[in-house]
Design an enzyme around this catalytic site. Structure first.
Site, PDB file in Angstrom:
ATOM      1  N   ASN A 278       0.804  -1.243   0.000  1.00  0.00           N
ATOM      2  CA  ASN A 278       0.000   0.000   0.000  1.00  0.00           C
ATOM      3  C   ASN A 278       0.830   1.284   0.000  1.00  0.00           C
ATOM      4  O   ASN A 278       0.361   2.313  -0.475  1.00  0.00           O
ATOM      5  CB  ASN A 278      -1.044  -0.010   1.128  1.00  0.00           C
ATOM      6  CG  ASN A 278      -0.452  -0.128   2.492  1.00  0.00           C
ATOM      7  OD1 ASN A 278       0.739  -0.404   2.639  1.00  0.00           O
ATOM      8  ND2 ASN A 278      -1.258   0.075   3.513  1.00  0.00           N
TER       9      ASN A 278
ATOM     10  N   LYS B 190      12.355  -7.745   1.424  1.00  0.00           N
ATOM     11  CA  LYS B 190      11.421  -8.476   0.560  1.00  0.00           C
ATOM     12  C   LYS B 190      10.179  -7.601   0.418  1.00  0.00           C
ATOM     13  O   LYS B 190       9.339  -7.531   1.309  1.00  0.00           O
ATOM     14  CB  LYS B 190      11.067  -9.823   1.201  1.00  0.00           C
ATOM     15  CG  LYS B 190      10.681 -10.911   0.215  1.00  0.00           C
ATOM     16  CD  LYS B 190       9.348 -10.712  -0.479  1.00  0.00           C
ATOM     17  CE  LYS B 190       8.182 -11.074   0.392  1.00  0.00           C
ATOM     18  NZ  LYS B 190       6.883 -10.804  -0.198  1.00  0.00           N
ATOM     19  N   PRO B 191      10.049  -6.882  -0.726  1.00  0.00           N
ATOM     20  CA  PRO B 191       8.848  -6.076  -0.910  1.00  0.00           C
ATOM     21  C   PRO B 191       7.664  -6.965  -1.298  1.00  0.00           C
ATOM     22  O   PRO B 191       7.858  -8.113  -1.708  1.00  0.00           O
ATOM     23  CB  PRO B 191       9.228  -5.152  -2.075  1.00  0.00           C
ATOM     24  CG  PRO B 191      10.273  -5.894  -2.840  1.00  0.00           C
ATOM     25  CD  PRO B 191      10.979  -6.798  -1.864  1.00  0.00           C
ATOM     26  N   ALA B 192       6.464  -6.441  -1.189  1.00  0.00           N
ATOM     27  CA  ALA B 192       5.267  -7.193  -1.572  1.00  0.00           C
ATOM     28  C   ALA B 192       5.362  -7.563  -3.053  1.00  0.00           C
ATOM     29  O   ALA B 192       5.844  -6.767  -3.871  1.00  0.00           O
ATOM     30  CB  ALA B 192       4.025  -6.343  -1.323  1.00  0.00           C
TER      31      ALA B 192
ATOM     32  N   GLU C  34       4.397  -3.820  12.361  1.00  0.00           N
ATOM     33  CA  GLU C  34       3.392  -2.762  12.169  1.00  0.00           C
ATOM     34  C   GLU C  34       2.248  -3.451  11.452  1.00  0.00           C
ATOM     35  O   GLU C  34       2.353  -3.801  10.286  1.00  0.00           O
ATOM     36  CB  GLU C  34       4.022  -1.630  11.351  1.00  0.00           C
ATOM     37  CG  GLU C  34       3.326  -0.318  11.557  1.00  0.00           C
ATOM     38  CD  GLU C  34       2.288  -0.085  10.497  1.00  0.00           C
ATOM     39  OE1 GLU C  34       1.127  -0.470  10.752  1.00  0.00           O
ATOM     40  OE2 GLU C  34       2.615   0.446   9.439  1.00  0.00           O
ATOM     41  N   LEU C  35       1.165  -3.705  12.197  1.00  0.00           N
ATOM     42  CA  LEU C  35       0.137  -4.632  11.714  1.00  0.00           C
ATOM     43  C   LEU C  35      -1.191  -3.921  11.435  1.00  0.00           C
ATOM     44  O   LEU C  35      -1.219  -2.719  11.208  1.00  0.00           O
ATOM     45  CB  LEU C  35      -0.017  -5.772  12.729  1.00  0.00           C
ATOM     46  CG  LEU C  35       1.317  -6.446  13.105  1.00  0.00           C
ATOM     47  CD1 LEU C  35       1.130  -7.480  14.197  1.00  0.00           C
ATOM     48  CD2 LEU C  35       1.982  -7.068  11.883  1.00  0.00           C
TER      49      LEU C  35
ATOM     50  N   CYS D 129      -3.148   1.427   6.733  1.00  0.00           N
ATOM     51  CA  CYS D 129      -3.407   0.807   8.039  1.00  0.00           C
ATOM     52  C   CYS D 129      -3.942   1.824   9.038  1.00  0.00           C
ATOM     53  O   CYS D 129      -4.522   1.453  10.043  1.00  0.00           O
ATOM     54  CB  CYS D 129      -2.154   0.117   8.553  1.00  0.00           C
ATOM     55  SG  CYS D 129      -0.720   1.152   8.413  1.00  0.00           S
TER      56      CYS D 129
ATOM     57  N   GLU E  17     -10.889  -4.879   9.499  1.00  0.00           N
ATOM     58  CA  GLU E  17     -10.362  -3.820   8.645  1.00  0.00           C
ATOM     59  C   GLU E  17     -10.926  -4.001   7.225  1.00  0.00           C
ATOM     60  O   GLU E  17     -10.716  -5.045   6.604  1.00  0.00           O
ATOM     61  CB  GLU E  17      -8.843  -3.981   8.638  1.00  0.00           C
ATOM     62  CG  GLU E  17      -8.060  -2.782   8.269  1.00  0.00           C
ATOM     63  CD  GLU E  17      -6.550  -3.033   8.456  1.00  0.00           C
ATOM     64  OE1 GLU E  17      -6.090  -4.182   8.393  1.00  0.00           O
ATOM     65  OE2 GLU E  17      -5.841  -2.038   8.659  1.00  0.00           O
TER      66      GLU E  17
END
Ligand code: ADP
Length: 478
Positions: A154, A177-179, A253-254, A287, A382
């Site tokens: 995001n 490791k990016p998305a 960070e969730l 988030c 969410e």
């Protein structure tokens, strides 16, 4: 995709070199469904090679003088700013966010690099007065070592720089490791870091579809001393379990379920403006996006009417088009979740004040739902989409209890012009960050992070570099 953007590159970045390997996967533009470029789908052996290169690079990076490390980071910042247009275009095509927002993210993402370039000078230790005359007590702060970072789609740039910049500033080396949806921004800025003078192996980018396998390797490998993750709470819990096997330092960070309370004594126009900022950035896929608007009964109708008008002004479309404020959601799974939450709320009795439907492809209408019952899924989970969910309350105590009735505790917002109430509510809200008469709270200079199941640790600010440093106590006998 045909483009003149020279920063688009699908190769992983290991030891300062491009690496594609045998397997690849396509990165797709969520606004058009078009493949942008093929990206390296690395196996675990390749990831191990990246870890080894970060380990080999560490001794010399940790002993590089701070002035030099800081200068490299500043040059990296400047290169990002210089290439704002190219980086922003990459972000928009891989994530779907409006170009205007992508440009803001380049400035925001780069600001972590300049901030931590400066903070590197302030990694002070301490001298502690000894209780006895025969000792001297000194505290040093030292880099943790090789760090792994796993980032979401995001904020393809800011989530990377928030982790990588403090790690490098502290003297650590990194495997990122990016998305798999948005690896191109990370790869592009890794090349800029090399151009800024960052030595080979200090910052590696590994790409792949096997998020679970790569995540497990990064979280269990004993050469890695620290793992920092931003993403869902479920994955965060898994990584925490894996990290236990080597007792790694960990930052998480969730997810969130941010409340936005509008009290009777609020400035309603300011609240509407703040609500749009806190809800619609990245089509509601942040988030810290508001998930629940709690509105006091005296101003409920007025707020509902004004926010509906404001939402009706939002232009939806491909983020590269001028004036677009709301892009697509990231993928089919994301779209289905939004549809499911809206349908569930309506079935349970919510009213549709505007929107409520899937438009086409991955686009969902900006939506306002009123009088949502508390049993609705949208109250608990969410949503990650362009949906304003309105709930009604009567008293301040009720509002605070409702706001806190979630396992999450990332961001919370409220609007009131009563200063005593502001202090009371700010202290009572269970959240790591609180916006008081303000909907846009993120900045590199302030600590970003959550409590409860929203995470561990803080990013940005003077606290953010602590996550990448150890404290060492020296006791000198005299
Ligand atoms: P989101 O719902 O925002 O995509 P995820 O937690 O699924 O959140 O993804 C965030 C990051 O975590 C991405 O880089 C993704 O590839 C990675 N990821 C997903 N599943 C796992 C897993 N089981 N282990 C480690 N990383 C994972």
């Amino acid at each position: 995709m045909k483009t003149r953007n020279k920063l688009i590159n699908g190769a992983a970045f290991i030891n300062g070199e491009e690496f594609i390997g045998k397997k690849t996967f396509d990165v797709v533009n969520p606004a058009t469904g078009e493949a942008i470029v093929s990206v390296a789908d690395l196996g675990l052996k390749d990831i191990e090679r990246a870890i080894n290169s970060a380990e080999e690079a560490w001794p010399s990076w940790r002993t590089t003088p701070i002035a030099e490390r800081s200068a490299i980071l500043k040059r990296w910042h400047d290169l990002m700013i210089k290439h704002t247009d190219e980086i922003a275009e990459i972000m928009t095509v891989e994530s779907g966010k409006p170009l205007e927002e992508s440009k803001i993210e380049v400035t925001y993402g780069a600001s972590f690099v300049s901030w931590f370039a400066e903070e590197s000078y302030r990694t002070y230790g301490d001298q502690i007065p000894s209780p006895t005359a025969d000792k001297q007590i000194v505290v040093l702060r030292q880099p943790v070592g090789v760090c792994a970072a796993i980032t979401p789609w995001n904020f393809p740039l800011a989530m990377v720089t928030r982790k990588v910049a403090p790690a490098l500033a502290a003297g650590c080396t990194v495997v990122l490791k990016p998305a798999s949806q948005t690896p191109l921004t990370a790869i592009a800025v890794a090349h800029l870091a090399l151009a800024a003078g960052l030595p080979k192996g200090v910052f590696n980018v590994v790409t792949g579809k096997d998020a679970e396998g790569i995540g497990k390797l990064l979280a269990t490998n004993d050469k890695i001393r620290k793992i920092s993750f931003t993403g869902s709470t479920a994955v965060g819990k898994t990584l925490m379990q894996h990290a236990a096997s080597t007792v790694k330092k960990i930052s998480l960070e969730l997810g969130g379920n941010a409340p936005f309370i509008v009290f009777d004594d609020a400035d309603i126009e300011a609240a509407v403006k703040g609500a749009i900022a806190a809800k619609f950035r990245n089509a509601g896929q942040t988030c810290v996006a508001v998930n629940r608007f709690l509105v006091q009964e005296g101003v409920y109708d007025q707020f509902a009417e004004r926010i509906t008008e404001a939402v009706n002004q939002l232009k939806v479309g491909n983020g590269l088009e001028k004036g677009v404020k709301v892009g697509p959601v990231i993928n089919q799974k994301g779209l289905e979740k939004v549809e499911n939450h809206v349908k569930d709320a309506i079935e349970k009795g919510a009213s549709v004040l505007t929107g409520g439907k899937h438009k086409n492809a991955l686009f969902f209408e900006p939506t306002v739902l009123g009088d949502i019952p508390l049993e609705a899924k949208i109250a608990k989970e969410e949503t990650f989409g362009p949906v304003v969910s309105l709930f009604r309350f009567k008293t301040e105590d009720e509002a605070v209890a409702l706001a806190n009735s979630t396992e999450y505790g990332l961001a919370a917002y409220f609007y009131s012009d009563n200063v005593k109430r502001c202090w009371r509510v700010a202290q009572a809200l269970e959240a790591g960050m609180v916006g008081i008469n303000e909907g846009a709270i993120s900045t590199a200079v302030a600590p970003f992070g959550g409590i409860k199941e929203s995470g561990i640790g803080r990013e940005g600010s003077k606290y953010g570099i602590d996550e990448y440093m150890e404290i060492k106590y020296l006791c000198f006998g005299l």
